[in-house]
Design an enzyme around this catalytic site. Structure first.
Site, mmCIF file in Angstrom:
data_model
loop_
_atom_site.group_PDB
_atom_site.id
_atom_site.type_symbol
_atom_site.label_atom_id
_atom_site.label_comp_id
_atom_site.label_asym_id
_atom_site.label_seq_id
_atom_site.Cartn_x
_atom_site.Cartn_y
_atom_site.Cartn_z
ATOM 1 C CB SER A 1 20.239 -67.340 -31.330
ATOM 2 O OG SER A 1 21.494 -66.366 -31.993
ATOM 3 N N GLY B 1 20.251 -62.281 -23.406
ATOM 4 C CA GLY B 1 20.799 -63.521 -22.648
ATOM 5 C C GLY B 1 21.211 -64.530 -23.975
ATOM 6 C CD GLU B 2 24.955 -67.801 -25.714
ATOM 7 O OE1 GLU B 2 24.516 -69.149 -25.809
ATOM 8 O OE2 GLU B 2 25.256 -67.263 -26.565
ATOM 9 C CB CYS C 1 18.398 -57.736 -28.360
ATOM 10 S SG CYS C 1 18.297 -58.914 -27.009
ATOM 11 C CD GLU D 1 14.119 -55.338 -24.563
ATOM 12 O OE1 GLU D 1 13.894 -55.060 -25.732
ATOM 13 O OE2 GLU D 1 15.076 -54.815 -23.862
ATOM 14 C CB SER E 1 25.966 -64.949 -32.732
ATOM 15 O OG SER E 1 24.726 -64.444 -32.505
ATOM 16 C CG LEU E 2 30.833 -66.782 -38.047
ATOM 17 C CD1 LEU E 2 31.448 -67.599 -37.081
ATOM 18 C CD2 LEU E 2 30.706 -67.474 -39.397
ATOM 19 C CG HIS E 3 28.093 -61.337 -35.661
ATOM 20 N ND1 HIS E 3 26.852 -61.375 -36.577
ATOM 21 C CD2 HIS E 3 27.805 -61.988 -34.364
ATOM 22 C CE1 HIS E 3 25.781 -61.677 -35.680
ATOM 23 N NE2 HIS E 3 26.213 -61.914 -34.679
ATOM 24 C CB CYS F 1 24.425 -57.248 -27.979
ATOM 25 S SG CYS F 1 23.047 -57.828 -27.264
ATOM 26 C CG ASN G 1 18.972 -53.695 -34.457
ATOM 27 O OD1 ASN G 1 18.069 -53.059 -35.218
ATOM 28 N ND2 ASN G 1 18.740 -54.915 -34.015
#
Length: 347
Positions: free
Chosen positions: A189, A157-158, A331, A90, A212-214, A117, A288
């Site tokens: 990211s 993906g990373e 995503c 995507e 991406s900490l979160h 995710c 999301n």
């Protein structure tokens, strides 16, 4: 047959030399490709003998557009691409007053396992090649007839788990012979693969690095991000400080707010204390909701309170503006729902 989109100018120049062709032809070919010419025979200043060699050795491989979902609210478009091997990825086109921005994928699936995710649910299927990453931009530009001015590597993906192909992509996408998108208009990211952050820093690129900490603590982060079992927050922050020192670029910390998980006022204060003094910016993201997970997004009031606390502690903070909310999908969800639909139909 090789995809010529995987080649840098230097690599194509070397191929020319090895095949007894003039080196300057490489730059001419690149110029045609990034002007949206899709057949070697249409490259009018190429000798027929070279065109024959190109057709024998290369292809200009682009994915098919399988589906497009367009927001009636703001024009955001979600593209579902299919590659020749049948794999789907995507990309998302977002339209702003200052230009067109695209969020692209770097892998089919992902193996990082972040709990919020959708793209990681089925694991990593394969890496995308450099050409496949570039092709997302080329196809979207051709579809809309407009230039893409900003790129975000934040799709499936990373990126740092596909390091070599992504670094090559960054070279081509920002080069004058390529798409000529300035590095300051590119954001990468990552969930925090520490050794690769150091490698990226040493390249001294002018891109924006988003982490991406979160969570503010390793204990909390381990609950939602398996990568936290390998790299601690302290290790990530040290790598980020090294990146800032090498590049003089501000770090963005992404923080998805999950109801009753990481959205309390205490969380906000702890995060502010953790990041105080760093050249950074916090991007708060209302999580999301995906049906495979139980996570719920925080209320608007909670999100605003969280932002206010960070701001009062001297941390630059924004709440991510939702784009295309009427076609909202986290995503990886579009790909998963499409595959399930095809399986139901027996296709």
């Amino acid at each position: 047959m090789k995809n010529i989109l995987d080649y840098t100018l230097e690599e194509l120049t070397l191929w020319m030399k090895e095949n007894n062709e003039s080196s300057f032809r490489a730059k001419q070919i690149m110029s045609w490709i990034y002007k949206d010419v899709r057949n070697f025979s249409d490259m009018r200043n190429m000798p027929k003998s070279l065109i024959a060699k190109l057709e024998e050795n290369f292809e200009i491989a682009l994915p098919e557009i399988e589906e497009i979902y367009k927001s009636e609210l703001d024009g955001t478009e979600k593209f579902l691409f299919k590659f020749s091997d049948g794999n789907l990825i995507e990309s998302v086109l977002m339209r702003y007053k200052h230009g067109n921005s695209i969020c692209i994928s770097t892998q089919v699936g992902c193996r990082m396992g972040c709990k919020f995710c959708a793209s990681t649910i089925d694991g990593r299927i394969r890496n995308l090649t450099t050409g496949e990453i570039l092709a997302q931009i080329l196809v979207v530009q051709n579809h809309i007839g407009e230039r893409i001015s900003n790129v975000v590597l934040m799709g499936s993906g990373e990126p740092l788990d596909n390091y070599e192909n992504v670094m090559k992509f960054l070279d081509i996408v920002s080069a004058e012979y390529g798409l000529n998108i300035g590095q300051r208009h590119i954001t990468l990211s990552t969930c925090g693969i520490v050794p690769k952050i150091y490698e990226l820093a040493d390249k001294e690129l002018s891109i924006t690095l988003a982490i991406s900490l979160h969570a503010f603590s390793d204990e909390k982060r381990k609950e939602i991000m398996p990568i936290a079992n390998k790299y601690s927050i302290d290790e990530i922050l040290n790598a980020c400080k090294y990146f800032v020192n090498k590049t003089k670029r501000r770090i963005t910390f992404e923080y998805s707010l999950v109801k009753d998980v990481n959205d309390s006022k205490e969380d906000a204060r702890a995060l502010g204390k953790l990041l105080k003094g760093m050249l950074c910016h916090v991007n708060l993201i209302p999580v999301n909701e995906i049906k495979e997970r139980t996570f719920k997004r925080s209320s608007k009031e909670t999100i605003q309170d969280f932002a206010n606390i960070l701001s009062n502690l001297g941390i630059e903070v924004t709440v991510r503006r939702e784009m295309g909310s009427d076609i909202n999908a986290a995503c990886g969800q579009l790909r998963r729902s499409y595959i399930k639909t095809q399986e139901t139909r027996g296709e």
